[in-house]
Enzyme design. Structure first.
Site, short mmCIF file in Angstrom:
data_model
loop_
_atom_site.label_atom_id
_atom_site.label_comp_id
_atom_site.label_asym_id
_atom_site.label_seq_id
_atom_site.Cartn_x
_atom_site.Cartn_y
_atom_site.Cartn_z
N GLY B 151 0.74 -1.34 0.03
CA GLY B 151 0.07 0.08 0.01
C GLY B 151 1.07 1.26 -0.15
O GLY B 151 2.04 1.30 0.21
N CYS B 152 0.27 2.39 -0.29
CA CYS B 152 0.88 3.59 -0.69
C CYS B 152 1.53 4.09 0.86
O CYS B 152 2.82 4.43 0.99
CB CYS B 152 0.33 4.59 -1.30
N TYR B 153 0.72 4.06 1.82
CA TYR B 153 0.98 4.60 3.09
C TYR B 153 1.89 3.60 3.84
O TYR B 153 2.91 4.13 4.35
CB TYR B 153 -0.22 4.69 4.08
N SER B 156 5.52 4.52 2.48
CA SER B 156 6.34 5.66 3.11
C SER B 156 6.43 5.43 4.62
O SER B 156 7.39 6.31 5.10
CB SER B 156 5.17 6.79 2.96
#
Lengths: 335, 335, 335, 335
Positions: B151-153, B156
């Site tokens: 996932g993107c979060y 990061s």
């Protein structure tokens, strides 16, 4: 408006009327049924202000100290350091003063010197200045000659935090994280590489991490609770949203936090605690409201607090304070 | 491009090409010197895709399973639940698969059921799926038939966090706060009250506090460290900025955190650790880069991590993984 | 990239690399397979450029004229007036020069003086300069030593207009209205009250009505057709959309306009004429494309033309011209 | 507010309170010293409205016709076609009605049918409806039972245009170009591919060229002058800026245009004609003002007109009309 009623209006002026906070204040005072705007002045004595950008803008005048005579109050919207001498002058004329700069927020002149890199310009006034977080210091504000209007970030952090600390809902010795996000108007009207549209639009960043001057202000007012404050710059014009991460005391959850805040702020006209859900910027923009919500998240209680940095975070709270200082209804001109 | 070189290209297709991640992937593959885009398909079998909005948009075709024959790899950009059957089909045809949905990210089918509210559609594939945080799992990705793209979060958060946990730089039993802010493209292309311009522009809010599905994904990969993840929606189109608050182990400060991350990511083409200063969105947008900085703040170490949610947080990392799975240079088509 | 191929690259430098156009050019040249970027210089001789804002930014160097020796070409991105001396210097060293300023766009030195309020700094070069609207002047550009790169607005107006004038599709003696809207990057990187986020965001305005310097440039190239040009500032970063209102010759309608433009631009890699529908900014941003559409509206033909002001309106067209001047493929590095 | 004064307030309701115009109206009425908001209703009879999105939103109720009894006036904010039956019902109860839909703007039922693709739902009411461009039709509005509130674009075009036509300042038989740009709130609150943040932000486009339904409305009111109207969608929430291109009659220039408009609008509280310079959106947003400026440009006179599409272009003008219909001061609640 009949002549007689105008006669009963309190007369105020705005020093530093060209910046964002000053402009906001002028607008609020103009619509205020009980105040008369006696002057919008440039903050710098004798400096000719710029011409208005458009025929619609009200002109800003060069400050002439004699124009302060006969007024009831004055708002000072000058940069820190430049503000204190203007405050002194106005106090000497017997005016009530709300200072929107940082000059009288820190009670300790030595701390001021460390934070702002200059000897305090009027240390003799520090003791008499009231830190104007209105909901916390209402009685003091009513009696004050000089109110130091709180910073925008501190207002957004302290309104939800202080009642929780006082009620003992935080775990002992825990630090509160305050991850705060502000619209660009908080950075002021001065053109710079940082306020250029090309630097802000479709961008986002943290800034001032570990060094922002609102940290000592928050610390001073947080009743001994440690706060870790990190500001960020949002690509919006108005608004602050602060996300607070609290370690709750044993047995405490978001529901208890909400109950505490609801009890504290019941009857307060400018603070609204959500029964459920979390606030966003859109509903506080252009209002003097602070909206607060809370939720549980994996052992922490997350509190979200929103306000308009130019209103409840600056001009609106300043007016709320001035209303009290002039013995007017606190909400007059703000609803 | 000569015929012979085209012949050497690997052939791939994109299933679910109309969403933001799918569209981004198609663009990346088209510019990729070593891949040929054999098809851009609607994710739903037999469903006629919408007509392109403009003559400039490449058409998206109805998925016909026979079109997968002879391909080397496929990217699946379908919603969770809908993705697993497509993945099964592609694997059965011997294709390498990078799945951008959440269907194969959680190793535990029972956890999947709790989080996504449905029995896992293909539990027999969970063991073989590799969680494709490329920098952490490069060797596994190279050997994988199926990669679950992170996932993107989580990308990061995990890129800065995992090396610090492994190096023991965090205080024992401390929880990491991950205050994350994403652009609107992370919410997908579907029109709704939440994605309406009027709800996003000049606004900002937290959402999914305590309930977001990326929380268990982060927990699974955080090597036992507790993370408190709170997402927010930014009024920008692209980018995630995550602010992490760490309790450092005794004697550890931001400088040590930076040293650790610089050592870890030296030579990594897609992670850049700043020597000083903090990153912002503008320099990672439309790149496969993750930028990381750190600073001390009142006893915590604040780590800021930035990436483009559609590239390093989705399509770019998917391509990075596919490059490895097809034994191509990892950076091909990404620099 | 093998050593030998690098050896065959043409060497170019960018003077004035810190502005928006210069920065865009540096990015394009770096990704260009046939050019080597030999230097990114400040436009002002001997002036120390600012430090990069972030570790990710490539440094910009003080211009040292000896660094120009041995180069093949140079892009000059200096303000008007400051550009001409740099152009002279580069030409004297035998370099091909694309000048992105306005210094060599107007063929008539006396007109330059009226428009720019200063005697032309190098009038002897005016005759040899080619106005680089590439699609119109391809053969001249190929032979040129000095190309005056067109303004962003003129490019967006002239590409659709010139073929229609030439084909006689406009009513005799009619004036064309060019209502043009540009993103803020067209106003440049210099901080000012006009480029401040607070002045641009959630705002829109016309400017320079009747006085903008692109008017005489458009007139010069419009083959005798009168154009009424009014620019507006959009709250976006990139892109120009020009809406042209044409009085068609008797019997002529939008379909004829499209047929004419489609015939003219068939085979042109950087101009796309829509068969139906109208273009928008989103599909030309970050490309060297100009998109054109047309529709009938109550007796007028409305032509809409879109491009990215920093690419086809500046750096991209400059590179397109340089490719031709260096006898490289016109589209190299631009697709 | 004393009881007695509340008793003297006129009672009004808003039908269709959930859309942008309805919400704006509710806000205006709540702050209005002379009106009492007796209900905010869903526009569809008996349909349960959605729950409010936040505890701060006032609830919207299902419409119950009996709730209209005893009211003085009603605002109808329903889509065209759905509006007419509600208007009929309210008129039958003797209420004053301001209809914000298009249902009663066109005087000719046959034209309505061509433009809106349906037989007019209440043709018997067309003759009695007054087109409520307040400054033009003040006396008629005062006597009206039903006012058709003008469209946002027509208001911005007609306010500057009509006095110029009447004064004969335009060249004979010339057509006026009206290049209009509107913020996204003009497209309404319904989620769609066109109102998605990803489609609007950092974008700009023309739409409805040659087909927009405000064209016949403008034509009807333009006193025989031909207008070519082309709308565009701005990435802002509020505001319309219309750029008009006029062929002046012989000897007429911008100065004459300004003189004419200044004479016409002297004393008008809601129209401001600039002495010099051109207006922008920022100064009309959230006001009921229309700002107008003019400049000469190469043989044309360019007139720029700005207003807030939700206020002077919708809810504000509706309130201005209702004030007149209820024999209240025209500016009450609007300054």
């Amino acid at each position: 408006m009949s002549e007689s009623r105008v006669g009963q209006r309190s007369k105020v002026a705005v020093l530093g009327a060209s910046g964002y906070a000053g402009r906001e204040l002028c607008g609020l005072v103009e619509r205020h049924p009980g105040l008369a705007l006696a002057g919008r002045f440039s903050a710098r004595l004798g400096v000719e202000p710029e011409a208005p950008q458009s025929p619609v803008d009200a002109p800003i005048e060069r400050l002439d100290l004699e124009r302060l005579d006969g007024l009831d109050g004055v708002f000072v919207c000058a940069p820190h350091g430049a503000s204190a001498p203007l405050v002194e002058t106005a106090l000497a004329r017997g005016l009530k003063v709300v200072d929107l700069s940082a000059d009288f927020r820190l009670r300790d002149g030595a701390l001021y010197e460390r934070v702002y890199g200059a000897v305090h310009p009027a240390p003799q006034l520090l003791d008499g200045a009231v830190y104007g977080l209105t909901e916390e210091r209402r009685a003091d504000v009513q009696r004050a000659q000089l109110v130091a209007n709180p910073g925008c970030y501190p207002t957004s952090v302290l309104l939800p935090l202080v009642p929780l600390v006082r009620a003992g809902l935080l775990a002992k010795d825990s630090a509160v994280i305050a991850d705060c996000k502000s619209g660009l108007s908080g950075a002021g009207k001065e053109p710079s590489a940082k306020t250029h549209f090309g630097a802000v639009h479709e961008n986002f960043a943290a800034y001032g991490v570990g060094t922002h001057r609102h940290q000592p202000e928050i610390e001073q007012e947080a009743l001994g609770t440690k706060v870790v404050f990190v500001p960020h710059l949002l690509p919006v014009f108005r608004g602050i949203l602060s996300t607070l991460y609290l370690d709750p005391a044993p047995g405490i959850a978001a529901r208890d936090v909400l109950n505490c805040l609801q009890a504290r702020y019941a009857g307060e006209p400018f603070v609204r605690v959500f029964e459920r859900g979390l606030p966003d910027l859109s509903r506080v923009q252009r209002t003097n409201q602070c909206h607060i919500g809370a939720a549980d998240a994996f052992g922490k209680v997350v509190v979200v607090s929103c306000l308009d940095n130019l209103v409840k975070g600056a001009a609106g709270q300043a007016l709320q304070n001035m209303n009290l200082m002039l013995a007017r209804p606190e909400t007059e001109g703000l609803v």
